[in-house]
Design a protein around this motif. Sequence first.
Motif, PDB file in Angstrom:
ATOM      1  N   THR A 125     -60.538   1.202 -11.069  1.00 46.37           N
ATOM      2  CA  THR A 125     -59.298   1.991 -11.113  1.00 46.37           C
ATOM      3  C   THR A 125     -59.013   2.415 -12.552  1.00 46.37           C
ATOM      4  O   THR A 125     -59.274   1.679 -13.497  1.00 46.37           O
ATOM      5  N   GLY A 126     -58.497   3.627 -12.701  1.00 47.76           N
ATOM      6  CA  GLY A 126     -58.192   4.150 -14.029  1.00 47.76           C
ATOM      7  C   GLY A 126     -59.393   4.629 -14.802  1.00 47.76           C
ATOM      8  O   GLY A 126     -59.303   4.916 -16.004  1.00 47.76           O
ATOM      9  N   THR A 127     -60.559   4.707 -14.152  1.00 41.68           N
ATOM     10  CA  THR A 127     -61.783   5.186 -14.806  1.00 41.68           C
ATOM     11  C   THR A 127     -62.383   6.311 -13.969  1.00 41.68           C
ATOM     12  O   THR A 127     -61.899   6.629 -12.879  1.00 41.68           O
ATOM     13  N   GLU A 131     -61.596   8.185 -10.478  1.00 36.87           N
ATOM     14  CA  GLU A 131     -61.064   9.536 -10.661  1.00 36.87           C
ATOM     15  C   GLU A 131     -62.099  10.623 -10.440  1.00 36.87           C
ATOM     16  O   GLU A 131     -61.757  11.796 -10.273  1.00 36.87           O
ATOM     17  N   THR A 153     -57.230   6.271  -3.219  1.00 39.67           N
ATOM     18  CA  THR A 153     -56.554   5.113  -3.814  1.00 39.67           C
ATOM     19  C   THR A 153     -55.326   4.739  -2.990  1.00 39.67           C
ATOM     20  O   THR A 153     -54.730   5.584  -2.313  1.00 39.67           O
ATOM     21  N   GLU A 155     -51.956   1.581  -3.056  1.00 40.66           N
ATOM     22  CA  GLU A 155     -51.334   0.450  -3.735  1.00 40.66           C
ATOM     23  C   GLU A 155     -51.120  -0.712  -2.777  1.00 40.66           C
ATOM     24  O   GLU A 155     -50.692  -0.531  -1.636  1.00 40.66           O
ATOM     25  N   ARG A 159     -50.219  -2.750  -7.095  1.00 44.97           N
ATOM     26  CA  ARG A 159     -51.442  -2.569  -7.887  1.00 44.97           C
ATOM     27  C   ARG A 159     -52.353  -1.563  -7.201  1.00 44.97           C
ATOM     28  O   ARG A 159     -52.523  -1.612  -5.979  1.00 44.97           O
TER      29      ARG A 159
END
Length: 258
Positions: A125-127, A131, A153, A155, A159
């Motif tokens: 996540t966040g990479t 993405e 994605t 939650e 998270r």
Amino acid sequence: MGLDKTVASAAEAVADISDGASLAVGGFGLCGIPGTLIDALWQRGTGGLQVVSNNCGVDDWGLGLLLAAGQIARMTSSYVGENKEFARQYLSGELEVELVPQGSLAERLRAGGAGIPAFYTPAGTGTQVGEGGLPWRYATDGSVAVASPPKETREFGGRPYLLEEGITTDFALVRATIGDRHGNLVFRSSARNFNPLAAMAGRITIAEVDHLVEPGELDPDEVHLPGVFVQRVVRVAPGDPAAERRIERRTVRQEGDA
């Protein structure tokens, strides 16, 4: 097929793996790789293979043999740093590569073998893993010809998690220390690594074993992978050079070093 799943040779065991087939291959580095089965595929010249394995061997051993011969079209891996030919083919656009976080790759194989189509994980996540935009294939001019798509994605507990799909393949190639004629397998120490997971993911799983025993000789508590996941068993011939256990990189201390 009867309960006796043994075949006479590695060549016979891989004879129906056709061009373009997908393969899950066990091993980690050069530890626990099915070298005899890989060698049989190399000798056969089967091409266009789509391989799922933690890595692609080294330049002159393991899956690196198939790569150097141009027999692999696509790799799904988590680590590829020991193979210069791999880097050359990838950067020149000859090889398509999907890089996957190692834990996610392991779970994707296990999930596929367990009939789970997808699962959520925080890894990536966040990479660009989540993405999108990771280069899967380069063009000959160095531009990105095929990029990874964004992942769904969601939650949980505040998270973010990525949706990863399970992996199934046409065939799986694995190596075990001991196997019986029913396909029950026992692995040795760290050589277990990705082997049980790869075996689960293959629709037809072929196991090479160092020692072949009769049904009933293995204590059920010793079995690491039940024979339900294995369709063919090949005993490695004693002294077969293709089954040699190599070390990727040997590091020794110089005499006199503290």
